[in-house]
Design a protein around this motif. Structure first.
Motif, PDB file in Angstrom:
ATOM      1  N   GLU A 160      51.190  89.644  31.623  1.00  0.00           N
ATOM      2  CA  GLU A 160      49.797  89.274  31.370  1.00  0.00           C
ATOM      3  C   GLU A 160      49.397  88.004  32.112  1.00  0.00           C
ATOM      4  O   GLU A 160      48.261  87.868  32.556  1.00  0.00           O
ATOM      5  CB  GLU A 160      49.577  89.120  29.862  1.00  0.00           C
ATOM      6  N   GLU A 161      50.331  87.085  32.209  1.00  0.00           N
ATOM      7  CA  GLU A 161      50.025  85.828  32.904  1.00  0.00           C
ATOM      8  C   GLU A 161      50.189  85.943  34.414  1.00  0.00           C
ATOM      9  O   GLU A 161      49.529  85.223  35.178  1.00  0.00           O
ATOM     10  CB  GLU A 161      50.945  84.710  32.386  1.00  0.00           C
ATOM     11  N   LEU A 162      51.107  86.857  34.839  1.00  0.00           N
ATOM     12  CA  LEU A 162      51.477  86.990  36.258  1.00  0.00           C
ATOM     13  C   LEU A 162      51.848  85.631  36.842  1.00  0.00           C
ATOM     14  O   LEU A 162      51.528  85.289  37.991  1.00  0.00           O
ATOM     15  CB  LEU A 162      50.358  87.652  37.057  1.00  0.00           C
ATOM     16  N   HIS A 163      52.565  84.866  35.996  1.00  0.00           N
ATOM     17  CA  HIS A 163      53.000  83.529  36.404  1.00  0.00           C
ATOM     18  C   HIS A 163      54.096  83.103  35.431  1.00  0.00           C
ATOM     19  O   HIS A 163      53.864  83.024  34.226  1.00  0.00           O
ATOM     20  CB  HIS A 163      51.829  82.552  36.353  1.00  0.00           C
ATOM     21  N   PHE A 164      55.299  82.846  35.965  1.00  0.00           N
ATOM     22  CA  PHE A 164      56.428  82.521  35.093  1.00  0.00           C
ATOM     23  C   PHE A 164      56.222  81.194  34.375  1.00  0.00           C
ATOM     24  O   PHE A 164      56.611  81.038  33.214  1.00  0.00           O
ATOM     25  CB  PHE A 164      57.733  82.508  35.913  1.00  0.00           C
ATOM     26  N   GLY A 165      55.637  80.231  35.052  1.00  0.00           N
ATOM     27  CA  GLY A 165      55.434  78.927  34.431  1.00  0.00           C
ATOM     28  C   GLY A 165      54.493  79.013  33.236  1.00  0.00           C
ATOM     29  O   GLY A 165      54.779  78.488  32.153  1.00  0.00           O
ATOM     30  N   ARG A 166      53.331  79.683  33.435  1.00  0.00           N
ATOM     31  CA  ARG A 166      52.375  79.814  32.326  1.00  0.00           C
ATOM     32  C   ARG A 166      52.955  80.654  31.191  1.00  0.00           C
ATOM     33  O   ARG A 166      52.752  80.353  30.003  1.00  0.00           O
ATOM     34  CB  ARG A 166      51.075  80.440  32.826  1.00  0.00           C
ATOM     35  N   ALA A 167      53.691  81.708  31.556  1.00  0.00           N
ATOM     36  CA  ALA A 167      54.303  82.548  30.531  1.00  0.00           C
ATOM     37  C   ALA A 167      55.337  81.762  29.725  1.00  0.00           C
ATOM     38  O   ALA A 167      55.430  81.892  28.508  1.00  0.00           O
ATOM     39  CB  ALA A 167      54.949  83.771  31.171  1.00  0.00           C
TER      40      ALA A 167
END
Length: 299
Positions: free
Chosen positions: A14-21
């Motif tokens: 859903e975020e398509l971003h490891f940091g935000r996830a």
């Protein structure tokens, strides 16, 4: 593959971003990357395309995302229902009731409860007071609404309402034009009542009212339910003393008159087992108390 891995994967998808996830999940980014790689290894498919600039879903990842969301939703529902079941709110809530409370807010309470707790099915069972006591002890109902009585040990009772008895006469009766009736005037009439075994408390209340008026009532017919008593009066089969709520039935062919003098009222009580408290039953009782309607001219 477990629920934790699915939650981690959904967050990344859903975020398509490891940091935000990772921030969303309150874990470190390396730990999240490790779990996603572990999941891909278990499934033997690549779920995410990733490079230094972007993260995207593979076809397999998109399929898993849809399935994972569904599985997580079902898992949350299962957890919720399990917790609610332990509290008595899931499954079925069985209620015993006497007819008179049907006109004092019971249907409205059922609708309000089912809206608030849609996972609980409310089942109503009309029974006389004695049968409700037995059904409660056998576990057939969770809570009962009965006419006032003395109950066996282990049954908790709570008064809900009290109202006067009325004299119920056929329209053809010589006293049917009177708003207030001296009970002694009915000394020679045939009475309709239920057997004492059905509700000893109520049976004795009615008999004692007649005795206090100077006569012992001649009980000509017996029936088990109040609405049948009223119907038999309408058919000119006798007279009766009934709770005030029965006047709300709208039965044609009968006249209700207030009784002269004072006497013990008709009561409705809630009963449940003392050693098996039910949060669902208590919540329903609270709703019913807020909705109980006074009978016309009564409390």
């Amino acid at each position: 593959m477990d629920l934790k891995q699915l939650r981690y994967f959904v967050a990344v998808a859903e975020e398509l971003h490891f940091g935000r996830a990772a921030n969303r999940l309150c874990i470190s980014q390396p730990a999240l990357s490790f779990d996603i790689k572990k999941l891909e290894g278990q499934l033997e498919v690549q779920l995410l395309n990733r490079n230094n600039k972007s993260v995207s879903l593979t076809n397999a990842g998109q399929v898993l995302l849809d399935e994972a969301r569904y599985l997580l939703l079902r898992a949350d529902q299962a957890r919720h229902l399990t917790q609610r079941s332990a509290e008595g709110f899931a499954g079925r809530l069985s209620l015993g009731f006497v007819n008179s409370i049907l006109h004092r807010g019971l249907p409205e309470a059922v609708k309000a409860f089912e809206q608030q707790y849609p996972e609980t099915e409310v089942v109503l069972m009309e029974m006389n007071s004695a049968d409700q006591t037995q059904a409660l002890q056998r576990g057939q109902i969770d809570i009962g609404f009965v006419h006032g009585s003395t109950f066996a040990a282990g049954i908790h009772s709570e008064p809900l309402l009290a109202e006067p008895f009325l004299c119920c006469l056929p329209q053809s009766h010589s006293l049917a034009t009177q708003a207030r009736i001296d009970l002694a005037q009915l000394a020679n009439d045939d009475f309709i009542l239920f057997p004492r075994a059905v509700s000893p408390h109520y049976h004795d209340l009615i008999i004692s009212r007649c005795v206090a008026a100077g006569f012992s009532p001649r009980i000509r017919h017996e029936t088990r339910l109040w609405q049948t008593v009223v119907a038999m009066v309408a058919h000119e089969m006798g007279v009766a003393l009934v709770p005030q709520t029965l006047a709300m039935l709208g039965q044609p062919g009968v006249h209700y008159g207030e009784l002269e003098g004072s006497g013990a009222p008709s009561q409705i009580q809630a009963i449940r087992l003392e050693d098996k408290p039910s949060a669902a039953a208590e919540s329903f009782l609270g709703l019913l108390k807020s909705l109980i309607k006074p009978a016309a001219g009564g409390r």
